[in-house]
Write a protein that holds these residues in place. Structure first.
Motif, PDB file in Angstrom:
ATOM      1  N   SER A 251       6.282  -8.906  -0.177  1.00 44.42           N
ATOM      2  CA  SER A 251       6.157  -7.306  -0.094  1.00 44.42           C
ATOM      3  C   SER A 251       4.782  -6.902  -0.927  1.00 44.42           C
ATOM      4  CB  SER A 251       7.294  -6.993  -1.339  1.00 44.42           C
ATOM      5  OG  SER A 251       7.259  -5.697  -1.762  1.00 44.42           O
TER       6      SER A 251
ATOM      7  N   VAL B 236       9.047 -14.971   0.025  1.00 39.30           N
ATOM      8  CA  VAL B 236      10.233 -14.394   0.878  1.00 39.30           C
ATOM      9  C   VAL B 236       9.943 -13.354   1.560  1.00 39.30           C
ATOM     10  CG1 VAL B 236      12.541 -14.012   1.450  1.00 39.30           C
ATOM     11  CG2 VAL B 236      11.926 -15.954  -0.257  1.00 39.30           C
ATOM     12  N   PHE B 237       9.889 -12.248   1.153  1.00 44.10           N
ATOM     13  CA  PHE B 237       9.779 -10.963   1.655  1.00 44.10           C
ATOM     14  C   PHE B 237       8.310 -10.505   1.598  1.00 44.10           C
ATOM     15  CE2 PHE B 237      14.093 -11.130  -0.497  1.00 44.10           C
ATOM     16  CZ  PHE B 237      15.002 -11.053   0.438  1.00 44.10           C
TER      17      PHE B 237
ATOM     18  N   ASN C 243      10.513 -14.378  -4.548  1.00 42.54           N
ATOM     19  CA  ASN C 243      11.130 -13.909  -3.554  1.00 42.54           C
ATOM     20  C   ASN C 243      10.104 -12.731  -3.119  1.00 42.54           C
ATOM     21  OD1 ASN C 243      13.798 -14.408  -2.647  1.00 42.54           O
ATOM     22  ND2 ASN C 243      14.347 -14.127  -4.664  1.00 42.54           N
TER      23      ASN C 243
ATOM     24  N   HIS D 213      18.810  -8.112  -2.545  1.00 40.04           N
ATOM     25  CA  HIS D 213      17.471  -8.172  -2.332  1.00 40.04           C
ATOM     26  C   HIS D 213      17.014  -7.502  -1.009  1.00 40.04           C
ATOM     27  CE1 HIS D 213      17.045  -9.342  -6.398  1.00 40.04           C
ATOM     28  NE2 HIS D 213      17.423 -10.916  -6.201  1.00 40.04           N
ATOM     29  N   ARG D 214      17.822  -8.253   0.021  1.00 42.81           N
ATOM     30  CA  ARG D 214      17.441  -7.841   1.566  1.00 42.81           C
ATOM     31  C   ARG D 214      17.673  -6.471   1.763  1.00 42.81           C
ATOM     32  NH1 ARG D 214      18.466 -10.830   6.859  1.00 42.81           N
ATOM     33  NH2 ARG D 214      17.966  -9.282   8.277  1.00 42.81           N
ATOM     34  N   LYS D 215      18.584  -5.834   1.222  1.00 41.89           N
ATOM     35  CA  LYS D 215      18.871  -4.447   1.521  1.00 41.89           C
ATOM     36  C   LYS D 215      18.557  -3.246   0.538  1.00 41.89           C
ATOM     37  CE  LYS D 215      22.870  -5.485   4.612  1.00 41.89           C
ATOM     38  NZ  LYS D 215      22.267  -5.166   5.824  1.00 41.89           N
TER      39      LYS D 215
ATOM     40  N   LYS E 232      13.436  -3.943   0.279  1.00 42.44           N
ATOM     41  CA  LYS E 232      13.454  -3.202   1.673  1.00 42.44           C
ATOM     42  C   LYS E 232      12.270  -2.507   2.053  1.00 42.44           C
ATOM     43  CE  LYS E 232      16.391   0.536   3.865  1.00 42.44           C
ATOM     44  NZ  LYS E 232      17.525   1.533   3.562  1.00 42.44           N
TER      45      LYS E 232
ATOM     46  N   CYS F  17      15.047  -5.227  -8.653  1.00 37.44           N
ATOM     47  CA  CYS F  17      15.753  -6.553  -8.875  1.00 37.44           C
ATOM     48  C   CYS F  17      16.894  -6.596  -9.800  1.00 37.44           C
ATOM     49  CB  CYS F  17      14.518  -7.543  -9.186  1.00 37.44           C
ATOM     50  SG  CYS F  17      15.250  -9.193  -9.109  1.00 37.44           S
TER      51      CYS F  17
ATOM     52  N   ARG G  28       9.959  -4.379   4.665  1.00 38.14           N
ATOM     53  CA  ARG G  28      10.329  -4.588   5.973  1.00 38.14           C
ATOM     54  C   ARG G  28       9.565  -3.593   6.763  1.00 38.14           C
ATOM     55  NH1 ARG G  28      13.674  -8.174   7.109  1.00 38.14           N
ATOM     56  NH2 ARG G  28      14.636  -9.214   5.510  1.00 38.14           N
TER      57      ARG G  28
ATOM     58  N   TYR H 181      21.158 -12.464  -2.625  1.00 34.58           N
ATOM     59  CA  TYR H 181      20.365 -12.346  -1.383  1.00 34.58           C
ATOM     60  C   TYR H 181      20.632 -11.158  -0.592  1.00 34.58           C
ATOM     61  CZ  TYR H 181      18.678 -13.315   3.407  1.00 34.58           C
ATOM     62  OH  TYR H 181      18.059 -13.127   4.315  1.00 34.58           O
ATOM     63  N   VAL H 182      21.888 -10.569  -0.459  1.00 34.28           N
ATOM     64  CA  VAL H 182      21.956  -9.241   0.190  1.00 34.28           C
ATOM     65  C   VAL H 182      21.501  -8.245  -0.454  1.00 34.28           C
ATOM     66  CG1 VAL H 182      24.050  -7.779   0.947  1.00 34.28           C
ATOM     67  CG2 VAL H 182      24.171 -10.161   1.338  1.00 34.28           C
TER      68      VAL H 182
END
Length: 119
Positions: free
Chosen positions: A54, A51-52, A47, A110-112, A116, A65, A119, A107-108
């Motif tokens: 980072s 995905v992110f 991730n 990790h995204r928020k 974070k 995490c 982003r 998923y929610v």
């Protein structure tokens, strides 16, 4: 979706394989704690980098995490123990059902929270 799906398939196959290989020697809770550490680590790095993307410090994100996975991991371990040991549900079926809940939650989270700052 591809990374999340790959992580989910890996986690499912790895956990079920380790359970059936070592169930005679180790308690279900010990097996699931071990497999969760491995699967969370694999998921974290895939991730983070795929995905992110980072650039933040990996160790702080790794701790975040575990915060995200912590609740679902504890519920998953308790759920597996209850379903398998108390109700006799086959491990592979119990694991599949509990993973559905975990995928959405993680998923929610990790995204928020975990990634974070990326982003």
């Amino acid at each position: 979706m591809l990374v999340g799906g790959g992580n989910t398939v890996f986690a499912y196959v790895f956990t079920v394989a380790v359970y059936y290989l070592f169930q005679a020697k180790f308690h279900l809770v010990l097996i699931t704690v071990f497999t969760n550490v491995v699967c969370i680590t694999v998921s974290f790095f895939s991730n983070k980098f795929l995905v992110f993307k980072s650039k933040s410090h990996w160790f702080l994100e790794y701790l975040r995490c575990y915060v995200v996975y912590g609740g679902s991991t504890l519920l998953g371990i308790a759920g597996l123990w209850l379903l398998v040991s108390q109700f006799g549900v086959p491990f592979w079926i119990a694991q599949a059902g509990l993973m559905v809940i975990s995928v959405v939650f993680s998923y929610v989270g990790h995204r928020k929270f975990t990634f974070k700052s990326a982003r």
